[in-house]
Design a protein around this motif. Structure first.
Motif, PDB file in Angstrom:
ATOM      1  N   ARG A 138       0.808  -1.220   0.000  1.00 50.70           N
ATOM      2  CA  ARG A 138       0.000   0.000   0.000  1.00 50.70           C
ATOM      3  C   ARG A 138       0.837   1.262   0.000  1.00 50.70           C
ATOM      4  O   ARG A 138       0.341   2.336  -0.332  1.00 50.70           O
ATOM      5  CB  ARG A 138      -0.947  -0.045   1.183  1.00 50.70           C
ATOM      6  CG  ARG A 138      -1.951  -1.172   0.983  1.00 50.70           C
ATOM      7  CD  ARG A 138      -2.810  -1.487   2.143  1.00 50.70           C
ATOM      8  NE  ARG A 138      -3.331  -0.327   2.809  1.00 50.70           N
ATOM      9  CZ  ARG A 138      -3.642  -0.316   4.086  1.00 50.70           C
ATOM     10  NH1 ARG A 138      -3.459  -1.381   4.820  1.00 50.70           N
ATOM     11  NH2 ARG A 138      -4.125   0.761   4.638  1.00 50.70           N
ATOM     12  N   GLU A 190      -3.895   4.466   9.388  1.00 43.58           N
ATOM     13  CA  GLU A 190      -3.178   3.484   8.580  1.00 43.58           C
ATOM     14  C   GLU A 190      -1.822   3.927   8.063  1.00 43.58           C
ATOM     15  O   GLU A 190      -0.953   3.092   7.837  1.00 43.58           O
ATOM     16  CB  GLU A 190      -4.037   3.078   7.383  1.00 43.58           C
ATOM     17  CG  GLU A 190      -5.342   2.442   7.756  1.00 43.58           C
ATOM     18  CD  GLU A 190      -6.221   2.163   6.553  1.00 43.58           C
ATOM     19  OE1 GLU A 190      -5.756   2.338   5.405  1.00 43.58           O
ATOM     20  OE2 GLU A 190      -7.372   1.776   6.754  1.00 43.58           O
ATOM     21  N   TYR A 191      -1.612   5.218   7.837  1.00 47.69           N
ATOM     22  CA  TYR A 191      -0.445   5.628   7.067  1.00 47.69           C
ATOM     23  C   TYR A 191       0.877   5.407   7.788  1.00 47.69           C
ATOM     24  O   TYR A 191       1.858   4.970   7.170  1.00 47.69           O
ATOM     25  CB  TYR A 191      -0.578   7.076   6.575  1.00 47.69           C
ATOM     26  CG  TYR A 191      -0.344   8.156   7.603  1.00 47.69           C
ATOM     27  CD1 TYR A 191       0.825   8.907   7.579  1.00 47.69           C
ATOM     28  CD2 TYR A 191      -1.291   8.460   8.564  1.00 47.69           C
ATOM     29  CE1 TYR A 191       1.037   9.926   8.494  1.00 47.69           C
ATOM     30  CE2 TYR A 191      -1.085   9.467   9.476  1.00 47.69           C
ATOM     31  CZ  TYR A 191       0.073  10.194   9.439  1.00 47.69           C
ATOM     32  OH  TYR A 191       0.294  11.196  10.347  1.00 47.69           O
ATOM     33  N   CYS A 208      -2.077   4.034  -0.531  1.00 48.90           N
ATOM     34  CA  CYS A 208      -3.471   3.705  -0.785  1.00 48.90           C
ATOM     35  C   CYS A 208      -4.095   3.231   0.520  1.00 48.90           C
ATOM     36  O   CYS A 208      -3.793   2.138   0.996  1.00 48.90           O
ATOM     37  CB  CYS A 208      -3.559   2.613  -1.849  1.00 48.90           C
ATOM     38  SG  CYS A 208      -5.240   2.074  -2.158  1.00 48.90           S
ATOM     39  N   ALA A 209      -4.946   4.051   1.096  1.00 52.44           N
ATOM     40  CA  ALA A 209      -5.599   3.701   2.360  1.00 52.44           C
ATOM     41  C   ALA A 209      -6.783   2.781   2.089  1.00 52.44           C
ATOM     42  O   ALA A 209      -7.510   2.970   1.110  1.00 52.44           O
ATOM     43  CB  ALA A 209      -6.070   4.956   3.072  1.00 52.44           C
ATOM     44  N   CYS A 210      -6.965   1.803   2.951  1.00 45.79           N
ATOM     45  CA  CYS A 210      -8.112   0.899   2.811  1.00 45.79           C
ATOM     46  C   CYS A 210      -9.379   1.511   3.406  1.00 45.79           C
ATOM     47  O   CYS A 210     -10.420   1.505   2.782  1.00 45.79           O
ATOM     48  CB  CYS A 210      -7.821  -0.434   3.485  1.00 45.79           C
ATOM     49  SG  CYS A 210      -6.793  -1.515   2.517  1.00 45.79           S
ATOM     50  N   GLN A 211      -9.272   2.006   4.644  1.00 38.88           N
ATOM     51  CA  GLN A 211     -10.472   2.516   5.286  1.00 38.88           C
ATOM     52  C   GLN A 211     -10.319   3.943   5.799  1.00 38.88           C
ATOM     53  O   GLN A 211     -11.086   4.806   5.428  1.00 38.88           O
ATOM     54  CB  GLN A 211     -10.874   1.593   6.436  1.00 38.88           C
ATOM     55  CG  GLN A 211     -11.312   0.243   5.930  1.00 38.88           C
ATOM     56  CD  GLN A 211     -11.967  -0.583   7.007  1.00 38.88           C
ATOM     57  OE1 GLN A 211     -12.247  -0.113   8.102  1.00 38.88           O
ATOM     58  NE2 GLN A 211     -12.225  -1.830   6.693  1.00 38.88           N
ATOM     59  N   TYR A 212      -9.329   4.192   6.647  1.00 34.75           N
ATOM     60  CA  TYR A 212      -9.225   5.512   7.269  1.00 34.75           C
ATOM     61  C   TYR A 212      -7.752   5.899   7.333  1.00 34.75           C
ATOM     62  O   TYR A 212      -6.993   5.361   8.130  1.00 34.75           O
ATOM     63  CB  TYR A 212      -9.866   5.473   8.669  1.00 34.75           C
ATOM     64  CG  TYR A 212     -10.035   6.808   9.340  1.00 34.75           C
ATOM     65  CD1 TYR A 212     -10.495   7.923   8.640  1.00 34.75           C
ATOM     66  CD2 TYR A 212      -9.745   6.961  10.681  1.00 34.75           C
ATOM     67  CE1 TYR A 212     -10.658   9.150   9.266  1.00 34.75           C
ATOM     68  CE2 TYR A 212      -9.909   8.184  11.324  1.00 34.75           C
ATOM     69  CZ  TYR A 212     -10.366   9.268  10.601  1.00 34.75           C
ATOM     70  OH  TYR A 212     -10.520  10.473  11.220  1.00 34.75           O
ATOM     71  N   ALA A 226       1.667   1.715   7.859  1.00 30.02           N
ATOM     72  CA  ALA A 226       2.185   1.270   6.561  1.00 30.02           C
ATOM     73  C   ALA A 226       3.675   1.585   6.442  1.00 30.02           C
ATOM     74  O   ALA A 226       4.455   0.778   5.912  1.00 30.02           O
ATOM     75  CB  ALA A 226       1.409   1.931   5.419  1.00 30.02           C
TER      76      ALA A 226
END
Length: 136
Positions: free
Chosen positions: A71, A90-91, A82-86, A94
């Motif tokens: 991601r 997440e960043y 590329c974030a999946c949800q929020y 990652a």
């Protein structure tokens, strides 16, 4: 190229999260739980980034390979995520995953004979908490 990737990673980790209170329906507990995790992920990402910077023998090919899939990717000029949800939650995680993968590959190439030796190296260089979360 390694310098550009590391500078981009510093900027990526250092950006404001953009976490919004309104997304938590007034639950201070849920908001603070995510907020603390974002802060912890940032501290851990900075610690791993520092080890990557100090590992002068770490080839840029390892960083480039790690950032080709997943991601968090490097397009040659900048990092893309590329974030999946929020995004806020997440960043930085990652970034931790990418840096842990790069360190794992580097320590494997440097002659660590087993996964246990790599985990021991992570514990010695980063501490037990980071090693447990990102190197298991």
């Amino acid at each position: 190229m390694k310098t550009e990737i590391l500078e981009a990673m510093h900027r990526f980790i250092g950006q404001r999260s953009g976490i919004e209170w309104v997304n938590y329906g007034g639950s201070r507990e849920a908001f603070m739980q995510d907020y603390r995790r974002i802060l912890r992920d940032g501290r851990e990402a900075r610690a791993m980034l520092r080890i990557v910077e100090l590992s002068t023998c770490l080839p840029e090919s390892i960083l480039a390979d790690v950032l080709k899939s997943g991601r968090l990717t490097w397009d040659g000029k900048r990092l893309e995520f590329c974030a999946c949800q929020y995004f806020p939650t997440e960043y930085r995680a990652a970034a931790c995953r990418a840096l842990a993968s790069a360190l794992w590959a580097y320590w494997r190439e440097a002659g660590a004979p087993s996964c246990d030796k790599i985990r021991a190296t992570a514990r010695r260089n980063l501490g037990r908490g980071i090693a447990r979360r990102w190197f298991d």
